[in-house]
Enzyme design. Structure first.
Site, short mmCIF file in Angstrom:
data_model
loop_
_atom_site.label_atom_id
_atom_site.label_comp_id
_atom_site.label_asym_id
_atom_site.label_seq_id
_atom_site.Cartn_x
_atom_site.Cartn_y
_atom_site.Cartn_z
N ASP A 226 0.86 -1.18 0.00
CA ASP A 226 0.00 0.00 0.00
C ASP A 226 0.89 1.23 0.00
O ASP A 226 1.95 1.24 0.63
CB ASP A 226 -0.96 0.00 1.19
CG ASP A 226 -0.24 -0.09 2.53
OD1 ASP A 226 0.06 0.97 3.11
OD2 ASP A 226 0.01 -1.22 3.01
N ASP B 240 -9.90 3.30 5.48
CA ASP B 240 -8.81 3.24 6.44
C ASP B 240 -9.27 3.98 7.69
O ASP B 240 -9.33 5.20 7.72
CB ASP B 240 -7.57 3.89 5.83
CG ASP B 240 -6.39 3.96 6.79
OD1 ASP B 240 -6.51 3.50 7.94
OD2 ASP B 240 -5.33 4.48 6.38
N GLU C 66 -8.47 4.26 11.67
CA GLU C 66 -7.46 3.91 12.67
C GLU C 66 -7.21 5.12 13.57
O GLU C 66 -7.99 6.06 13.58
CB GLU C 66 -6.17 3.48 11.97
CG GLU C 66 -5.62 4.54 11.01
CD GLU C 66 -4.29 4.14 10.40
OE1 GLU C 66 -3.30 4.11 11.17
OE2 GLU C 66 -4.22 3.90 9.18
#
Length: 272
Positions: A71, A160, A162
């Protein structure tokens, strides 16, 4: 004349005091980056994981075939895709957007460059739940490279979600509010693309900030982040991971991942 000098000195003292007061006031209003936090837009997949887990190690051997992936984000610039391909990388995700205020300036080279060499690619969005709604960010993501096409080479978009690099870990939200925000994003993404988005997260963050909610596991593939020899305990609901980010210090680009299956399973996810 002595009176004049005394008055001048007093004016100078007042001027200096005013400058100091203005400087202090300015410090109070500076953005988070000036206080030691990164600037908005610089976040990337695994940024919080690196801070919590360290750079990672080597995955333990497994009986299940694993397919290597990477990534990438804007901070890595132009990516050397031929070298990654020759090393065995067969899938990749590129950061497309963050919040509703940032798009990756290297997105075209990273996203199209991987595709051009035969790598199955996808895009991800770095969520900032404290800035705008989940639906708004899903729309921004799709409008800036996060869509999906039935070409056999495009993976569904990834959310994503987090640690917040700019402030409180859970973005100031309760667990129920965070679950609602994520659902808002996922529902909007599916309505726009016809695909269920992948969820990238770490078990410790998910437990802390969603109360270890298990309601997304039935539809949304899990991309687990853990820099260790194994992925560890998974968030509630998921019996297995689809992808695993296992290090931030791998060759060429740093962030390396394993797909939980052979290349045919990567292709299956791309094909929907």
């Amino acid at each position: 004349m002595p009176v004049h000098r005394s008055g001048t000195a007093r004016v100078r003292r007042l001027t200096v005091a005013g400058i100091l007061l203005a400087a202090f006031s300015l410090l109070l209003t500076l953005p988070a980056a000036a206080a030691g936090r990164p600037a908005r837009g610089t976040a990337h997949m695994g940024m919080g994981v690196l801070a919590h887990d360290g750079p990672g190690g080597t995955p333990a051997p497994t009986a299940v075939t694993q397919t290597e992936g990477v990534d990438v984000a804007g901070y890595q610039g132009n990516v050397d895709w031929p070298t990654l391909w020759n090393s065995g990388v067969r899938w990749a995700y590129t950061k497309a957007s963050e919040g509703t205020y940032y798009t990756n300036p290297y997105f075209t080279q990273q996203y199209n460059g991987s595709y051009g060499i035969g790598v199955i690619r996808g895009a991800y969005h770095f969520a900032t739940p404290d800035t705008t709604s989940g639906a708004t960010q899903a729309d921004y993501f799709v409008d800036h490279g996060g869509g999906w096409s039935r070409d056999g080479m495009t993976l569904p978009g990834t959310l994503d979600i987090e640690w917040n690099p700019y402030g409180a870990a859970c973005y100031g939200k309760t667990a129920s509010a965070m679950v609602g925000w994520i659902a808002d994003f996922l529902n909007t993404y599916k309505a726009r693309t016809g695909r269920d988005a992948v969820i990238y997260t770490a078990t410790s963050w998910w437990t802390q900030c969603t109360g270890n909610y298990g309601g997304f596991a039935a539809n949304n593939p899990l991309w687990i982040a853990r820099y260790a020899s194994d992925p560890g305990t998974l968030p509630a609901g998921w019996g297995y991971y689809t992808m695993w980010q296992y290090t931030s210090s791998g060759p060429t680009v740093g962030d390396h991942d394993r797909f939980n299956g052979g290349l045919d399973r990567v292709q299956a996810l791309a094909n929907g």
